[in-house]
Design a protein around this motif. Structure first.
Motif, PDB file in Angstrom:
ATOM      1  N   THR A 178      63.560  53.236  72.028  1.00 16.31           N
ATOM      2  CA  THR A 178      63.869  53.327  70.596  1.00 16.31           C
ATOM      3  C   THR A 178      64.949  52.318  70.240  1.00 16.31           C
TER       4      THR A 178
ATOM      5  N   GLU B 198      70.869  57.308  55.438  1.00 17.95           N
ATOM      6  CA  GLU B 198      69.652  57.486  56.232  1.00 17.95           C
ATOM      7  C   GLU B 198      69.553  56.390  57.288  1.00 17.95           C
TER       8      GLU B 198
ATOM      9  N   THR C 299      67.282  54.665  59.990  1.00 11.65           N
ATOM     10  CA  THR C 299      65.889  54.492  60.378  1.00 11.65           C
ATOM     11  C   THR C 299      65.843  53.997  61.817  1.00 11.65           C
TER      12      THR C 299
ATOM     13  N   ARG D 205      62.355  62.757  67.082  1.00 14.46           N
ATOM     14  CA  ARG D 205      62.350  63.689  65.947  1.00 14.46           C
ATOM     15  C   ARG D 205      62.906  65.050  66.359  1.00 14.46           C
TER      16      ARG D 205
ATOM     17  N   SER E  66      66.675  64.783  66.486  1.00 11.37           N
ATOM     18  CA  SER E  66      67.319  64.177  65.317  1.00 11.37           C
ATOM     19  C   SER E  66      68.554  64.944  64.836  1.00 11.37           C
TER      20      SER E  66
ATOM     21  N   ARG F 102      70.552  61.868  57.435  1.00 12.12           N
ATOM     22  CA  ARG F 102      69.190  62.046  57.933  1.00 12.12           C
ATOM     23  C   ARG F 102      68.842  60.922  58.890  1.00 12.12           C
ATOM     24  N   VAL F 103      68.031  61.240  59.898  1.00 14.95           N
ATOM     25  CA  VAL F 103      67.480  60.227  60.793  1.00 14.95           C
ATOM     26  C   VAL F 103      65.981  60.184  60.534  1.00 14.95           C
ATOM     27  N   LYS F 104      65.516  59.020  60.123  1.00 19.85           N
ATOM     28  CA  LYS F 104      64.087  58.824  59.869  1.00 19.85           C
ATOM     29  C   LYS F 104      63.512  58.087  61.074  1.00 19.85           C
ATOM     30  N   VAL F 105      62.511  58.666  61.696  1.00 12.02           N
ATOM     31  CA  VAL F 105      61.906  58.080  62.889  1.00 12.02           C
ATOM     32  C   VAL F 105      60.570  57.461  62.512  1.00 12.02           C
ATOM     33  N   VAL F 106      60.387  56.216  62.903  1.00 13.61           N
ATOM     34  CA  VAL F 106      59.159  55.487  62.619  1.00 13.61           C
ATOM     35  C   VAL F 106      58.494  55.184  63.957  1.00 13.61           C
TER      36      VAL F 106
END
Length: 144
Positions: free
Chosen positions: A80, A89, A91, A104, A107, A125-129
């Motif tokens: 990652t 946020e 990403t 996720r 997170s 927030r942690v946004k995982v792509v």
């Protein structure tokens, strides 16, 4: 060497010192307010600069990007990487769907750890792509 010393004495300077020119009257350099004084240690000078420019949070987030492996561990960091930080946020891009799912699940722990380092409420927030795949192919065996 003796001749150079004699020439320097005639000019009124000491050997090894350059010639100093005097500035014309009224053209002296004026110091800016708040400048001058004793030198500061480098770390304090950088902290003051970051504070006056409002770059403290950006610098802290940059430190997180640089120390990603220290935050999440070497195994997770291998799969990652943080992509961007915008309005609370973070990403994060994962190289497979399995690692995206793992991140996720972690997170909330990651948000807590980041806020411990950056200050409470910095990361909301942690946004995982996951990895991006190409366009899906259509064919006779696909549902339309």
């Amino acid at each position: 060497m003796a001749q150079a010393r004699a020439d320097a004495m005639k000019r009124g300077t000491l050997p090894g010192q350059g010639r100093r020119r005097k500035a014309p009257a009224g053209t002296g350099r004026v110091r800016e307010p708040g400048r001058g004084g004793d030198p500061k240690p480098f770390g304090n000078a950088i902290r003051d600069l970051l504070a006056t420019r409002g770059w403290e949070q950006r610098a802290a987030v940059g430190g997180v990007f640089g120390n990603w492996a220290g935050l999440v561990g070497p195994e997770l960091a291998e799969h990652t990487r943080p992509e961007k930080f915008d309005d609370g946020e973070l990403t994060v891009v994962a190289d497979s769907t399995t690692w995206a799912t793992q991140l996720r699940l972690l997170s909330s722990t990651l948000v807590r750890r980041l806020n411990e380092q950056l200050g409470h409420g910095t990361v909301k927030r942690v946004k995982v792509v996951g990895p991006s795949s190409g366009p899906r192919r259509t064919g006779a065996w696909r549902v339309r």
